[in-house]
Design an enzyme around this catalytic site. Structure first.
Site, PDB file in Angstrom:
ATOM      1  N   ASN A   1     -34.539  50.781  23.080  1.00 56.13           N
ATOM      2  CA  ASN A   1     -33.694  50.867  24.282  1.00 56.13           C
ATOM      3  C   ASN A   1     -32.364  51.580  24.014  1.00 56.13           C
ATOM      4  O   ASN A   1     -31.373  51.332  24.683  1.00 56.13           O
ATOM      5  CB  ASN A   1     -33.495  49.474  24.895  1.00 56.13           C
ATOM      6  CG  ASN A   1     -32.825  48.508  23.929  1.00 56.13           C
ATOM      7  OD1 ASN A   1     -32.495  48.882  22.809  1.00 56.13           O
ATOM      8  ND2 ASN A   1     -32.603  47.293  24.367  1.00 56.13           N
TER       9      ASN A   1
ATOM     10  N   HIS B   1     -26.997  49.818  21.281  1.00 55.41           N
ATOM     11  CA  HIS B   1     -26.531  48.440  21.107  1.00 55.41           C
ATOM     12  C   HIS B   1     -25.073  48.386  21.523  1.00 55.41           C
ATOM     13  O   HIS B   1     -24.323  49.317  21.249  1.00 55.41           O
ATOM     14  CB  HIS B   1     -26.636  48.019  19.636  1.00 55.41           C
ATOM     15  CG  HIS B   1     -25.891  46.745  19.332  1.00 55.41           C
ATOM     16  ND1 HIS B   1     -26.444  45.514  19.559  1.00 55.41           N
ATOM     17  CD2 HIS B   1     -24.619  46.524  18.893  1.00 55.41           C
ATOM     18  CE1 HIS B   1     -25.541  44.576  19.250  1.00 55.41           C
ATOM     19  NE2 HIS B   1     -24.430  45.172  18.843  1.00 55.41           N
TER      20      HIS B   1
ATOM     21  N   GLU C   1     -19.166  42.497  14.244  1.00 48.74           N
ATOM     22  CA  GLU C   1     -20.049  43.659  14.082  1.00 48.74           C
ATOM     23  C   GLU C   1     -19.279  44.906  13.632  1.00 48.74           C
ATOM     24  O   GLU C   1     -19.804  45.705  12.848  1.00 48.74           O
ATOM     25  CB  GLU C   1     -20.793  43.913  15.390  1.00 48.74           C
ATOM     26  CG  GLU C   1     -21.778  42.782  15.725  1.00 48.74           C
ATOM     27  CD  GLU C   1     -22.413  42.911  17.099  1.00 48.74           C
ATOM     28  OE1 GLU C   1     -22.082  43.875  17.827  1.00 48.74           O
ATOM     29  OE2 GLU C   1     -23.253  42.055  17.443  1.00 48.74           O
TER      30      GLU C   1
ATOM     31  N   TYR D   1     -28.354  41.365  13.359  1.00 46.38           N
ATOM     32  CA  TYR D   1     -29.151  40.675  14.388  1.00 46.38           C
ATOM     33  C   TYR D   1     -29.434  39.230  13.999  1.00 46.38           C
ATOM     34  O   TYR D   1     -30.520  38.722  14.255  1.00 46.38           O
ATOM     35  CB  TYR D   1     -30.464  41.424  14.619  1.00 46.38           C
ATOM     36  CG  TYR D   1     -30.326  42.673  15.474  1.00 46.38           C
ATOM     37  CD1 TYR D   1     -29.787  42.608  16.761  1.00 46.38           C
ATOM     38  CD2 TYR D   1     -30.760  43.912  15.009  1.00 46.38           C
ATOM     39  CE1 TYR D   1     -29.679  43.746  17.554  1.00 46.38           C
ATOM     40  CE2 TYR D   1     -30.652  45.063  15.798  1.00 46.38           C
ATOM     41  CZ  TYR D   1     -30.114  44.965  17.066  1.00 46.38           C
ATOM     42  OH  TYR D   1     -30.015  46.092  17.858  1.00 46.38           O
TER      43      TYR D   1
ATOM     44  N   LYS E   1     -29.176  53.934  18.632  1.00 42.04           N
ATOM     45  CA  LYS E   1     -30.296  53.466  17.816  1.00 42.04           C
ATOM     46  C   LYS E   1     -31.204  54.631  17.378  1.00 42.04           C
ATOM     47  O   LYS E   1     -31.046  55.753  17.874  1.00 42.04           O
ATOM     48  CB  LYS E   1     -31.076  52.416  18.620  1.00 42.04           C
ATOM     49  CG  LYS E   1     -30.292  51.114  18.861  1.00 42.04           C
ATOM     50  CD  LYS E   1     -31.124  50.111  19.675  1.00 42.04           C
ATOM     51  CE  LYS E   1     -30.415  48.767  19.826  1.00 42.04           C
ATOM     52  NZ  LYS E   1     -31.225  47.813  20.639  1.00 42.04           N
TER      53      LYS E   1
HETATM   54  P1  IDP Z   1     -29.059  43.515  23.935  1.00 40.05           P
HETATM   55  O1  IDP Z   1     -29.291  44.670  22.990  1.00 40.05           O
HETATM   56  O2  IDP Z   1     -29.104  43.970  25.370  1.00 40.05           O
HETATM   57  O3  IDP Z   1     -27.831  42.719  23.607  1.00 40.05           O
HETATM   58  P2  IDP Z   1     -30.615  41.338  22.766  1.00 40.05           P
HETATM   59  O4  IDP Z   1     -31.243  40.229  23.560  1.00 40.05           O
HETATM   60  O5  IDP Z   1     -29.411  41.006  21.949  1.00 40.05           O
HETATM   61  O6  IDP Z   1     -30.322  42.533  23.786  1.00 40.05           O
HETATM   62  O7  IDP Z   1     -31.758  41.918  21.827  1.00 40.05           O
HETATM   63  C1  IDP Z   1     -31.449  42.778  20.772  1.00 40.05           C
HETATM   64  C2  IDP Z   1     -32.438  43.912  20.756  1.00 40.05           C
HETATM   65  O8  IDP Z   1     -33.732  43.414  20.408  1.00 40.05           O
HETATM   66  C3  IDP Z   1     -32.654  44.606  22.101  1.00 40.05           C
HETATM   67  O9  IDP Z   1     -31.652  45.562  22.399  1.00 40.05           O
HETATM   68  C4  IDP Z   1     -34.019  45.225  21.914  1.00 40.05           C
HETATM   69  O10 IDP Z   1     -33.941  46.391  21.106  1.00 40.05           O
HETATM   70  C5  IDP Z   1     -34.734  44.136  21.113  1.00 40.05           C
HETATM   71  N1  IDP Z   1     -35.439  43.155  21.955  1.00 40.05           N
HETATM   72  C6  IDP Z   1     -34.900  42.227  22.745  1.00 40.05           C
HETATM   73  N2  IDP Z   1     -35.835  41.450  23.336  1.00 40.05           N
HETATM   74  C7  IDP Z   1     -37.006  41.918  22.888  1.00 40.05           C
HETATM   75  C8  IDP Z   1     -38.368  41.506  23.127  1.00 40.05           C
HETATM   76  O11 IDP Z   1     -38.668  40.574  23.873  1.00 40.05           O
HETATM   77  N3  IDP Z   1     -39.316  42.237  22.470  1.00 40.05           N
HETATM   78  C9  IDP Z   1     -39.003  43.269  21.641  1.00 40.05           C
HETATM   79  N4  IDP Z   1     -37.736  43.681  21.389  1.00 40.05           N
HETATM   80  C10 IDP Z   1     -36.755  43.003  21.998  1.00 40.05           C
HETATM   81 MG    MG Z   2     -27.423  41.550  21.926  1.00 38.15          MG
END
Ligand code: IDP
Ligand code: MG
Length: 149
Positions: free
Chosen positions: A114, A117, A128, A51, A11
């Site tokens: 984070n 992905h 994807e 997303y 990312k």
């Molecule tokens: P993942 O990346 O571990 O699969 P997902 O739940 O699919 O997690 O969420 C996609 C992305 O959205 C996360 O990697 C993170 O960057 C962001 N994200 C997820 N939950 C939150 C939140 O509660 N607040 C802000 N950003 C979030």
């Molecule tokens: Mg995800």
């Protein structure tokens, strides 16, 4: 366990922090094979498509602003049980809870930023990979090391 392909994104924070190489190295060291690699800028439309399961959530505007803020590096990664193995190497979504030794556990503190992905299922992976790569950008090749992995 069957050989699978999955999508990984380094990312914008990973690119800006100079962590692309160290992140990719973790997948290579594990014995996974890089079959596609591309740097690109995600636009609003791709953010929304990629997303799509999060498009209605509170955090989506923040997530979309982040993922479009700077280039990313997209990888198609192949290996035995690759979808689950890649998610394990990444660590859980919130880096504050991610186990040390994982990418998010070692490099992150911020829930949105984070670093990586990884597709969450085989069906997501297929969808994807198609979003980020054309078929001719996926390389079918063998490694001399394959029989040792
Ligand atoms: P993942 O990346 O571990 O699969 P997902 O739940 O699919 O997690 O969420 C996609 C992305 O959205 C996360 O990697 C993170 O960057 C962001 N994200 C997820 N939950 C939150 C939140 O509660 N607040 C802000 N950003 C979030
Ligand atoms: Mg995800």
């Amino acid at each position: 366990m069957s050989v699978q392909q999955t999508l990984v994104l380094c990312k914008p924070d990973a690119v800006q922090r100079g962590l692309i190489g160290r992140i990719i190295a973790r997948f290579e060291e594990k014995g996974l094979k890089i079959v596609g690699l591309r740097m690109l800028r995600v636009d609003e439309e791709l953010a929304r498509t990629h997303y799509k399961e999060h498009a209605a959530k509170d955090f989506f505007p923040e997530l979309a602003a982040f993922i479009t803020s700077s280039p990313i590096v997209a990888l198609a990664i192949e290996g035995k049980n690759a979808v689950e193995v890649v998610r394990k190497i990444m660590g859980v979504t919130n880096p504050q809870n991610a186990t040390p030794g994982t990418i998010r556990g070692d490099f992150g503190l911020n829930l949105t930023m984070n670093l990586v992905h990884g597709s969450d299922s085989l069906a997501s992976a297929e969808r994807e990979i198609e979003l980020f790569f054309s078929p001719e950008e996926i390389n079918d090749y063998s490694l001399a090391l394959d029989s040792w992995l």
